[in-house]
Design an enzyme around this catalytic site. Structure first.
Site, PDB file in Angstrom:
ATOM      1  N   ASP A  71      -0.588   2.136  -9.502  1.00  0.00           N
ATOM      2  CA  ASP A  71       0.289   3.212  -9.528  1.00  0.00           C
ATOM      3  C   ASP A  71      -0.328   4.238 -10.356  1.00  0.00           C
ATOM      4  O   ASP A  71      -1.189   4.168 -10.655  1.00  0.00           O
ATOM      5  CB  ASP A  71       1.701   2.956 -10.186  1.00  0.00           C
ATOM      6  CG  ASP A  71       1.564   2.090 -11.587  1.00  0.00           C
ATOM      7  OD1 ASP A  71       0.267   1.865 -11.854  1.00  0.00           O
ATOM      8  OD2 ASP A  71       2.409   1.196 -12.016  1.00  0.00           O
ATOM      9  N   ASN A 140      11.912  -5.203 -18.191  1.00  0.00           N
ATOM     10  CA  ASN A 140      12.740  -5.334 -17.214  1.00  0.00           C
ATOM     11  C   ASN A 140      12.533  -6.044 -15.773  1.00  0.00           C
ATOM     12  O   ASN A 140      13.306  -6.022 -15.046  1.00  0.00           O
ATOM     13  CB  ASN A 140      13.715  -4.092 -17.006  1.00  0.00           C
ATOM     14  CG  ASN A 140      12.707  -2.950 -16.099  1.00  0.00           C
ATOM     15  OD1 ASN A 140      11.459  -3.270 -16.001  1.00  0.00           O
ATOM     16  ND2 ASN A 140      13.000  -1.796 -16.007  1.00  0.00           N
ATOM     17  N   HIS A 142      10.076  -5.137 -13.910  1.00  0.00           N
ATOM     18  CA  HIS A 142       9.245  -4.569 -12.892  1.00  0.00           C
ATOM     19  C   HIS A 142       7.785  -4.878 -12.672  1.00  0.00           C
ATOM     20  O   HIS A 142       7.218  -5.390 -13.768  1.00  0.00           O
ATOM     21  CB  HIS A 142       9.572  -2.967 -13.174  1.00  0.00           C
ATOM     22  CG  HIS A 142       8.727  -2.208 -14.122  1.00  0.00           C
ATOM     23  ND1 HIS A 142       9.165  -1.572 -15.483  1.00  0.00           N
ATOM     24  CD2 HIS A 142       7.360  -2.070 -14.439  1.00  0.00           C
ATOM     25  CE1 HIS A 142       8.265  -1.354 -16.200  1.00  0.00           C
ATOM     26  NE2 HIS A 142       7.005  -1.666 -15.829  1.00  0.00           N
ATOM     27  N   GLU A 147      10.793  -0.583  -9.834  1.00  0.00           N
ATOM     28  CA  GLU A 147      12.044  -0.986 -10.779  1.00  0.00           C
ATOM     29  C   GLU A 147      13.206  -1.987 -10.195  1.00  0.00           C
ATOM     30  O   GLU A 147      13.374  -2.019  -8.917  1.00  0.00           O
ATOM     31  CB  GLU A 147      12.622   0.246 -11.440  1.00  0.00           C
ATOM     32  CG  GLU A 147      11.536   1.305 -12.104  1.00  0.00           C
ATOM     33  CD  GLU A 147      11.640   0.802 -13.661  1.00  0.00           C
ATOM     34  OE1 GLU A 147      11.763  -0.308 -13.853  1.00  0.00           O
ATOM     35  OE2 GLU A 147      10.816   1.593 -14.351  1.00  0.00           O
TER      36      GLU A 147
END
Ligand code: GLP
Length: 246
Positions: A71, A140, A142, A147
């Site tokens: 990313d 979380n 990801h 996400e």
């Protein structure tokens, strides 16, 4: 193709880094021109330190290796200190014999980001696919910038990281308002296409996400749980990150 995530629990983050580096060394022994998919973030830093050590002290060569990063921030140039390109140069590429033209990271300044994503997918295909994705894990659940809500079929695209991810990443910025609100990321499907996956998680703040990913239902609510379907996926954990596994 049910695989199930294979878990290795190690004493500390140094041991995690040592084993992660060993996976890469063994791959490069079999395939010196392997295609590595690489992560940024604090978690892989000790692994990159170990790879640099192996290169400097034991002659591990990256001269034929190709790399792709997961990313990048949209709107940051590769020279920006918080860009993932800058991170990779600082922590890994700048210390190895890797050829700069064999390192591929999304262009955060791409004028047409959607086109950049299509080109990145084509690049992966052109390289013959990824041999090993090295992943981190968000609190979380990801992976990369995928996400909660990201599907198993998702591909490279422009995304808006969740507020808690922006908050977590703001520790790297002098001013939290500088954290870019959009990113470019490979998809969960892009990751699942890789021939092997090694996810690193260290620290108690990752324990809940680890447990949900490994033992929870396979769900878009925790993108890392979608890795359960991969036939060759390892999670390398230190004890605090493994604390909530049953
Ligand atoms: C970021 C990155 C992810 C990374 C995650 C965890 O949002 N996009 O690729 O895995 O955060 O980072 P860290 O290893 O610093 O906890």
């Amino acid at each position: 193709m049910a695989g199930g995530i294979k878990v290795q629990i190690l004493d500390d983050e140094q041991a995690v880094a040592g084993l992660a580096a060993k996976f890469i060394v063994e791959l490069l022994r079999r395939r010196p021109d392997a295609v590595l998919g690489l992560a940024t973030g604090s978690t892989p830093e000790p692994t990159y330190d170990e790879l640099v050590r192996l290169h400097c002290e034991e002659g591990l060569s990256f001269s034929k290796v190709r790399t792709l990063n997961l990313d990048e921030y949209l709107g940051l140039d590769g020279d920006h200190e918080q860009s993932f390109r800058f991170f990779m140069q600082k922590h890994l590429f700048g210390h190895l014999d890797i050829r700069p033209w064999n390192t591929f990271i999304f262009d955060g300044m791409a004028r047409e980001p959607e086109q950049e994503c299509l080109a990145f997918e084509a690049k992966i295909r052109g390289l013959g696919g990824v041999d090993l994705w090295l992943l981190g894990l968000g609190g979380n659940g990801h992976i990369a910038f995928n996400e909660p809500g990201s599907t198993a079929g998702s591909r490279s695209r422009v995304v808006t990281p969740d507020p808690e991810t922006v908050e977590a990443n703001s520790r790297h910025f002098a001013d939290p308002r500088e954290v870019p609100r959009r990113g470019l990321t490979v998809g969960v499907g892009t990751i699942l296409d890789g021939r092997s996956i090694v996810l690193l998680a260290t620290g108690a703040h990752k324990a809940e996400a680890v447990a949900r990913a490994v033992e929870g239902p396979r769900s878009v609510d925790c993108p890392a749980s979608l890795l359960q379907d991969h036939p060759d996926c390892f999670f390398l954990l230190d004890r605090p990150a493994a604390a909530r596994l049953s």
